[in-house]
Design a protein around this motif. Sequence first.
Motif, PDB file in Angstrom:
ATOM      1  N   GLY A 203       0.755  -1.434  -0.045  1.00  0.00           N
ATOM      2  CA  GLY A 203       0.054  -0.169  -0.016  1.00  0.00           C
ATOM      3  C   GLY A 203       0.820   1.278  -0.106  1.00  0.00           C
ATOM      4  O   GLY A 203       0.277   2.129  -0.544  1.00  0.00           O
ATOM      5  N   ARG A 206       1.781   2.382  -3.374  1.00  0.00           N
ATOM      6  CA  ARG A 206       0.236   2.981  -3.907  1.00  0.00           C
ATOM      7  C   ARG A 206       0.058   4.444  -3.569  1.00  0.00           C
ATOM      8  O   ARG A 206      -0.836   4.930  -3.964  1.00  0.00           O
ATOM      9  CB  ARG A 206      -0.677   2.139  -3.995  1.00  0.00           C
ATOM     10  N   LYS A 208      -0.498   5.295   0.061  1.00  0.00           N
ATOM     11  CA  LYS A 208      -0.886   5.309   1.212  1.00  0.00           C
ATOM     12  C   LYS A 208      -0.237   5.934   2.248  1.00  0.00           C
ATOM     13  O   LYS A 208       1.011   5.694   2.152  1.00  0.00           O
ATOM     14  CB  LYS A 208      -1.548   3.807   1.620  1.00  0.00           C
ATOM     15  N   HIS A 212      -1.343  -1.486   7.298  1.00  0.00           N
ATOM     16  CA  HIS A 212      -1.259  -2.659   8.314  1.00  0.00           C
ATOM     17  C   HIS A 212       0.166  -3.466   8.382  1.00  0.00           C
ATOM     18  O   HIS A 212       0.371  -3.841   9.738  1.00  0.00           O
ATOM     19  CB  HIS A 212      -2.414  -3.647   8.238  1.00  0.00           C
ATOM     20  N   ASP A 213       0.839  -3.084   7.417  1.00  0.00           N
ATOM     21  CA  ASP A 213       2.343  -3.788   7.538  1.00  0.00           C
ATOM     22  C   ASP A 213       3.413  -2.962   6.597  1.00  0.00           C
ATOM     23  O   ASP A 213       2.714  -2.180   5.921  1.00  0.00           O
ATOM     24  CB  ASP A 213       2.144  -5.013   7.095  1.00  0.00           C
ATOM     25  N   ASP A 215       5.981  -4.111   3.447  1.00  0.00           N
ATOM     26  CA  ASP A 215       5.985  -5.008   2.616  1.00  0.00           C
ATOM     27  C   ASP A 215       7.443  -4.511   1.782  1.00  0.00           C
ATOM     28  O   ASP A 215       7.617  -3.761   1.476  1.00  0.00           O
ATOM     29  CB  ASP A 215       5.056  -5.274   1.405  1.00  0.00           C
ATOM     30  N   ASP A 253       2.481 -17.735  -4.206  1.00  0.00           N
ATOM     31  CA  ASP A 253       2.371 -17.754  -5.773  1.00  0.00           C
ATOM     32  C   ASP A 253       2.941 -18.952  -6.210  1.00  0.00           C
ATOM     33  O   ASP A 253       3.405 -19.142  -7.546  1.00  0.00           O
ATOM     34  CB  ASP A 253       2.883 -16.691  -6.491  1.00  0.00           C
ATOM     35  N   GLY A 339       0.021  -4.399  -5.593  1.00  0.00           N
ATOM     36  CA  GLY A 339      -1.171  -4.654  -5.499  1.00  0.00           C
ATOM     37  C   GLY A 339      -2.120  -3.379  -6.234  1.00  0.00           C
ATOM     38  O   GLY A 339      -1.579  -2.773  -7.186  1.00  0.00           O
TER      39      GLY A 339
HETATM   40  P1  DGT Z   1      -1.997  -2.592   3.748  1.00  0.00           P
HETATM   41  O1  DGT Z   1      -0.788  -3.462   4.166  1.00  0.00           O
HETATM   42  O2  DGT Z   1      -3.248  -2.973   4.692  1.00  0.00           O
HETATM   43  O3  DGT Z   1      -1.907  -1.100   3.953  1.00  0.00           O
HETATM   44  O4  DGT Z   1      -2.522  -2.906   2.376  1.00  0.00           O
HETATM   45  P2  DGT Z   1      -1.459  -3.479   1.306  1.00  0.00           P
HETATM   46  O5  DGT Z   1      -1.925  -3.224  -0.054  1.00  0.00           O
HETATM   47  O6  DGT Z   1      -0.116  -3.221   1.347  1.00  0.00           O
HETATM   48  O7  DGT Z   1      -1.979  -5.060   1.478  1.00  0.00           O
HETATM   49  P3  DGT Z   1      -0.978  -6.501   1.910  1.00  0.00           P
HETATM   50  O8  DGT Z   1       0.273  -5.865   2.611  1.00  0.00           O
HETATM   51  O9  DGT Z   1      -1.939  -7.242   2.403  1.00  0.00           O
HETATM   52  O10 DGT Z   1      -0.554  -6.823   0.425  1.00  0.00           O
HETATM   53  C1  DGT Z   1       0.180  -6.030  -0.399  1.00  0.00           C
HETATM   54  C2  DGT Z   1       0.014  -6.821  -1.762  1.00  0.00           C
HETATM   55  O11 DGT Z   1       0.683  -7.956  -1.705  1.00  0.00           O
HETATM   56  C3  DGT Z   1      -1.416  -7.076  -1.956  1.00  0.00           C
HETATM   57  O12 DGT Z   1      -1.963  -6.304  -3.079  1.00  0.00           O
HETATM   58  C4  DGT Z   1      -1.517  -8.433  -2.512  1.00  0.00           C
HETATM   59  C5  DGT Z   1      -0.073  -8.806  -2.570  1.00  0.00           C
HETATM   60  N1  DGT Z   1       0.001 -10.052  -1.503  1.00  0.00           N
HETATM   61  C6  DGT Z   1      -0.137  -9.968  -0.150  1.00  0.00           C
HETATM   62  N2  DGT Z   1       0.093 -11.347   0.229  1.00  0.00           N
HETATM   63  C7  DGT Z   1      -0.004 -12.251  -0.732  1.00  0.00           C
HETATM   64  C8  DGT Z   1       0.088 -13.479  -0.829  1.00  0.00           C
HETATM   65  O13 DGT Z   1       0.357 -14.088   0.297  1.00  0.00           O
HETATM   66  N3  DGT Z   1       0.349 -13.922  -2.248  1.00  0.00           N
HETATM   67  C9  DGT Z   1       0.533 -13.200  -3.190  1.00  0.00           C
HETATM   68  N4  DGT Z   1       0.349 -13.587  -4.138  1.00  0.00           N
HETATM   69  N5  DGT Z   1       0.167 -11.801  -3.218  1.00  0.00           N
HETATM   70  C10 DGT Z   1       0.107 -11.243  -1.661  1.00  0.00           C
END
Ligand code: DGT
Length: 397
Positions: A203, A206, A208, A212-213, A215, A253, A339
Amino acid sequence: LYPDPDFDLNKFNECVAERRAVLDHQNKDIAEALDLLREYWSLCHQTVTDERRALAFARAAAAVKCLPFKVTNPRQLKGIKDLGDGHALRVATQIVESGHSQEVEEKRNDKKFLSFQIFCKVFGVGPSIAKKWYAMGLRTAEDVKKRFDQLDVSKDNMISYGMAFYDDLNRPLQLVEAENTYKHITALAQRILPSVVTSMIGGFRRGKSSGHDLDVLFSYPEREHNEHGLIAAVREELDKKGLVVWSRYSRADGPRGVEIDSSPLPAGSAKDHLLVIMIILKYPLDGHFDQLERRDFSTEKNLGLFQLADSARPWRAIRVDLVGSTTAQYPYAQIGWTGNKQYNRCLRQYAKDAFNYSLSSTGLYDKRQHRWLPAQTERDVFDHLKLSYREPWERNF
Ligand code: DGT
Ligand code: MG
């Protein structure tokens, strides 16, 4: 009909993967309502139909986030692919007409949904465990804590840590904290492999300002580091400094995602999966990692897990994912781990429908010609898919 004279509905509907969605889009109320229904159905689903409903609401919410104008008239919603002509359109119309949807408010305050939300905020818990806890009469995080020893997950150490550090892990990670941690981790990695390439994904990439974490994606030449060498070494370094609260290896993946908790890690080709190390890390409350590193953590070792979480400590627990990729996988891993999740779903579906390609965070596979398509940059991936390039901040579906 549309305030934006350049808006062309046919073009908007032609290819969903061509759409762009920025965080600061113009239809927050509608998107929030549809996202709430998505969350409701994805947490509380009972049947496959409910799961499909969650996906339909996710697509509908993404569609309104991509509209380049603020919807002021319900007629502007008609004919939008993914908004459909049923449930989602009805809810969106109510929001435009009155700013309110009875159904959304009922779901928002639904007691079962509220408990499921609380349970699924425990790191390691998903809808199926939430369902069991609810059936046992648990309703709040306090209930879970009180009866934790009786739960069959009490031996799962991911959930134990998730429960112990519930408050820390649900306090949003701010961009400055993420950047600080990212710099610290990158410096460690560079000491191990000076040529390593890292990027902050998820995020924050992107746009934000909290998440929540953290990456972090690593890229290294396959011949210099096997699939797990580098990020495992980084984890070891963090651990030696006393910064790791908990960690687990997993694969993403691959043919199927598997958890590989035990070491040594199984050897294998790095081509079809990414190695991920999920970590709960200590983040120094004063922002200075170096000072935390000099501390003696031996007293912490004598505290029980829940005691440690309750004690006064100079750090907070944060979630970090270290994602390892080889140079060849890197652009694909960047896209997949930037993402967001719905954007990935959309790209993957499009790759399949338009070209019979299989897209994942490890590569793009042409199923007709039986070959992987090489890419040096994210732009190459968009070129393979004959799509216009989208910047990370335009991928907030
Ligand atoms: P956040 O952390 O709540 O601000 O939101 P994001 O968008 O960073 O979500 P997050 O940390 O769960 O995941 C980041 C991106 O990585 C999300 O678009 C999908 C991908 N992703 C997360 N976990 C996995 C996984 O186990 N496998 C795959 N293929 N992709 C994942
Ligand atoms: Mg994230």
